[in-house]
Design a protein around this motif. Structure first.
Motif, PDB file in Angstrom:
ATOM      1  N   THR A  10      -4.518  -0.275   3.894  1.00 18.23           N
ATOM      2  CA  THR A  10      -4.120   1.074   3.488  1.00 18.23           C
ATOM      3  C   THR A  10      -4.823   1.547   2.212  1.00 18.23           C
ATOM      4  O   THR A  10      -5.200   2.713   2.104  1.00 18.23           O
ATOM      5  N   ALA A  55       2.207   4.016   6.802  1.00 21.53           N
ATOM      6  CA  ALA A  55       1.744   2.628   6.706  1.00 21.53           C
ATOM      7  C   ALA A  55       2.939   1.681   6.622  1.00 21.53           C
ATOM      8  O   ALA A  55       2.881   0.545   7.110  1.00 21.53           O
ATOM      9  N   TRP A  88      10.205   8.787  -6.166  1.00 23.46           N
ATOM     10  CA  TRP A  88       9.140   8.297  -7.058  1.00 23.46           C
ATOM     11  C   TRP A  88       8.596   9.402  -7.957  1.00 23.46           C
ATOM     12  O   TRP A  88       7.945   9.121  -8.957  1.00 23.46           O
ATOM     13  N   ASN A 117      -2.109  -3.015  -5.840  1.00 24.47           N
ATOM     14  CA  ASN A 117      -0.898  -2.366  -6.334  1.00 24.47           C
ATOM     15  C   ASN A 117      -0.380  -2.969  -7.637  1.00 24.47           C
ATOM     16  O   ASN A 117       0.714  -2.613  -8.091  1.00 24.47           O
ATOM     17  N   GLU A 155      -2.817  -7.686   1.534  1.00 19.95           N
ATOM     18  CA  GLU A 155      -3.981  -6.848   1.281  1.00 19.95           C
ATOM     19  C   GLU A 155      -5.156  -7.804   1.063  1.00 19.95           C
ATOM     20  O   GLU A 155      -4.982  -8.847   0.412  1.00 19.95           O
ATOM     21  N   ASP A 204      -2.132   9.354  -4.407  1.00 15.82           N
ATOM     22  CA  ASP A 204      -2.109   7.883  -4.323  1.00 15.82           C
ATOM     23  C   ASP A 204      -2.728   7.413  -2.999  1.00 15.82           C
ATOM     24  O   ASP A 204      -2.149   6.620  -2.263  1.00 15.82           O
ATOM     25  N   HIS A 250       3.593  -3.202   0.207  1.00 10.20           N
ATOM     26  CA  HIS A 250       3.176  -2.827   1.565  1.00 10.20           C
ATOM     27  C   HIS A 250       4.031  -1.686   2.107  1.00 10.20           C
ATOM     28  O   HIS A 250       4.205  -1.567   3.321  1.00 10.20           O
ATOM     29  N   GLY A 251       4.603  -0.872   1.202  1.00 11.90           N
ATOM     30  CA  GLY A 251       5.524   0.161   1.652  1.00 11.90           C
ATOM     31  C   GLY A 251       6.949  -0.346   1.522  1.00 11.90           C
ATOM     32  O   GLY A 251       7.199  -1.459   1.037  1.00 11.90           O
TER      33      GLY A 251
HETATM   34  C1  LIG Z   1      -1.154  -1.563   0.640  1.00 10.27           C
HETATM   35  C2  LIG Z   1      -0.120  -0.576   1.059  1.00 10.27           C
HETATM   36  N1  LIG Z   1       0.400  -0.649   2.285  1.00 10.27           N
HETATM   37  C3  LIG Z   1       1.335   0.216   2.710  1.00 10.27           C
HETATM   38  C4  LIG Z   1       1.796   1.211   1.886  1.00 10.27           C
HETATM   39  C5  LIG Z   1       2.847   2.163   2.387  1.00 10.27           C
HETATM   40  O1  LIG Z   1       2.354   3.439   2.568  1.00 10.27           O
HETATM   41  P1  LIG Z   1       3.383   4.613   2.865  1.00 10.27           P
HETATM   42  O2  LIG Z   1       4.194   4.792   1.621  1.00 10.27           O
HETATM   43  O3  LIG Z   1       2.493   5.793   3.150  1.00 10.27           O
HETATM   44  O4  LIG Z   1       4.194   4.200   4.029  1.00 10.27           O
HETATM   45  C6  LIG Z   1       1.290   1.327   0.600  1.00 10.27           C
HETATM   46  C7  LIG Z   1       1.766   2.393  -0.308  1.00 10.27           C
HETATM   47  O5  LIG Z   1       1.405   2.489  -1.447  1.00 10.27           O
HETATM   48  C8  LIG Z   1       0.312   0.405   0.175  1.00 10.27           C
HETATM   49  O6  LIG Z   1      -0.190   0.461  -1.070  1.00 10.27           O
END
Ligand SMILES: Cc1ncc(COP(=O)(O)O)c(C=O)c1O
Length: 450
Positions: free
Chosen positions: A256, A135, A45, A226, A221, A80, A163-164
């Motif tokens: 997160t 996360a 990224w 995002n 969320e 971020d 969500h990752g």
């Molecule tokens: C809402 C949410 N959940 C989970 C994640 C995943 O986090 P990570 O990249 O630290 O695993 C992100 C990453 O931006 C996120 O915005």
């Protein structure tokens, strides 16, 4: 007020040239990195910054960092959200340093883990907790457990969610049908097999999607963060909870990013009652750590459906998860950094950010708007707040986005890439926010020819 595309292109070229001229050391490092790092960066990224190359960081403290060319930046990106605590928060660093000297990882618990579990239960209202390193993993494991105990194959997510890097969540709605999100690399199966997708705030679509009885869990969320900030409409969360309960579907709330809303995230601030909750990024002051929480009922069902003999082969967990360093960092960060007092400082500053940006938008009658969620605020290139991810996505303007980011960077401010988000740390000051407002004004005035 409409934006002249020729002017935008010319400004972008000027900002690009200024950026390159001012960062010879970062450029040299980026060129050297091409020989050993794919794309010249340690994580893919990092090619998505607004300049021709990323700035290489020399050091950071609180709300600021310095790059290898000696420029000092106000950091409104804060990794971020990974550094929402401010960089190198002293209380976390002290605990991290002390634990590092006593051992980093054992695959055995330390007492800090219990303190962390008790504190998370107090903050989020769920009694049982497990740790992961990211996360992403927290979400992956929560999904697996949900599928296992419900014996249902699918999950449901919101269109344009993030969500990752979780396979099941890389799905989008296209003309009402579920398909892989653009850019989805090597999906193991077509996401339509694993995932139902509905628009945020669309209660009837949600109810219809859950009525099949094949959805193990909704992963959402509480406020979309995002694709800009998209708030739930009045009654949406009540309807989501009622529909999931009615259909025997588990509800996983991903906090997160929405931990910006307060010490117990949006869940505590708005009295939500999810079955599972996931959160990562800032909770250990920047050290990799994440957690997922479970209701008593979910915990009972997991106990009844798993065995000790197979605890390490179920597809959840990880060798380094729950390590002593992450837990010491989490304890110190929760106890002494992400406190009620910190939010009492940062949330009004995010309001000040939003007011400043809103003032400039109004003055120039730009068709943009600003949204805030606690200590997070974001502007978006659309006159009115979108109701869902599709409406928000339709307003993405890559060139304008790049210009605003680069204009800010060239004037000493780092915004979060991929969108126009600013995050406020406990170390950010009113003067920092006012600097952003001035820089935003200058960038806009150049754009509209004022
Ligand atoms: C809402 C949410 N959940 C989970 C994640 C995943 O986090 P990570 O990249 O630290 O695993 C992100 C990453 O931006 C996120 O915005």
């Amino acid at each position: 007020m409409t934006i002249d595309l020729g002017r935008l292109k010319a400004l972008l070229t000027r900002e690009q040239e200024q950026f390159t001229a001012a960062h010879p050391r970062s450029q040299a490092l980026f060129e050297r990195a091409q020989k050993s790092l794919l794309g010249g960066v340690p994580m893919n990224w990092m090619v998505r910054w607004a300049g021709a190359f990323p700035v290489f960081v020399a050091e950071a403290s609180g709300a600021h960092f310095t790059d290898v060319d000696g420029h000092r930046y106000l950091d409104l990106c804060l990794g971020d959200t990974g550094a929402m605590t401010g960089h190198a928060p002293p209380a976390s660093v002290e605990a991290i340093t002390a634990q590092a000297q006593r051992g980093i990882t054992f695959m055995l618990p330390t007492e800090d883990a219990i303190w962390v579990g008790e504190e998370l239960a107090r903050r989020f209202g769920l009694p049982y907790w497990q740790t992961t390193l990211t996360a992403t993993d927290a979400n992956r494991f929560a999904i697996r457990l949900a599928r296992h105990i419900t014996r249902r194959p699918k999950i449901l997510v919101v269109n344009w969610c993030y969500h990752g890097t979780v396979d099941e969540t890389f799905a989008t709605l296209r003309g009402g049908a579920v398909g892989p999100r653009d850019g989805n690399l090597g999906p193991p199966v077509d996401p339509a097999v694993t995932t139902r997708v509905v628009e945020f705030n669309d209660v009837s679509a949600l109810e219809a999607a859950l009525s099949h009885g094949d959805v193990a869990c909704v992963l959402a969320e509480p406020v979309m963060t995002n694709i800009g900030i998209v708030h739930p409409e009045r009654g949406f969360h009540e309807a989501l909870r009622a529909a999931t309960r009615r259909t025997g579907t588990l509800l996983i709330i991903d906090e997160t990013h929405t931990i910006s809303a307060g010490p117990g995230g949006y869940t505590r601030a708005h009295g939500l009652s999810p079955d599972l909750l996931t959160i990562g990024k800032p909770i250990a002051g920047g050290v990799p750590a994440a957690v997922y929480g479970l209701s008593a009922e979910v915990a009972d069902r997991i106990r009844a459906a798993t065995t000790v003999e197979e605890a390490d082969t179920g597809g959840i967990g990880g060798t380094l998860a729950g390590n002593a360093l992450s837990l010491a960092a989490m304890r110190a960060t929760l106890e002494r950094v992400l406190t009620e007092e910190a939010y009492a400082r940062t949330i009004p500053l995010a309001q000040r950010f939003a007011d400043g940006v809103e003032g400039v938008i109004a003055e120039h009658r730009l068709p943009w708007h600003v949204r805030q969620l606690g200590c997070r605020a974001e502007y978006w290139f659309r006159e009115t707040p979108p109701k869902n991810g599709a409406e928000a996505a339709a307003a993405i303007d890559p060139e304008l986005d790049r210009y605003m980011h680069l204009a800010a960077l060239n004037r000493g401010i780092l915004m979060t890439p991929f969108h126009n988000m600013a995050l406020i740390s406990p170390d950010t000051t009113e003067a920092d926010i006012d600097l952003h407002t001035r820089v935003f004004r200058v960038s806009v005035e150049a754009l509209v020819g004022g």
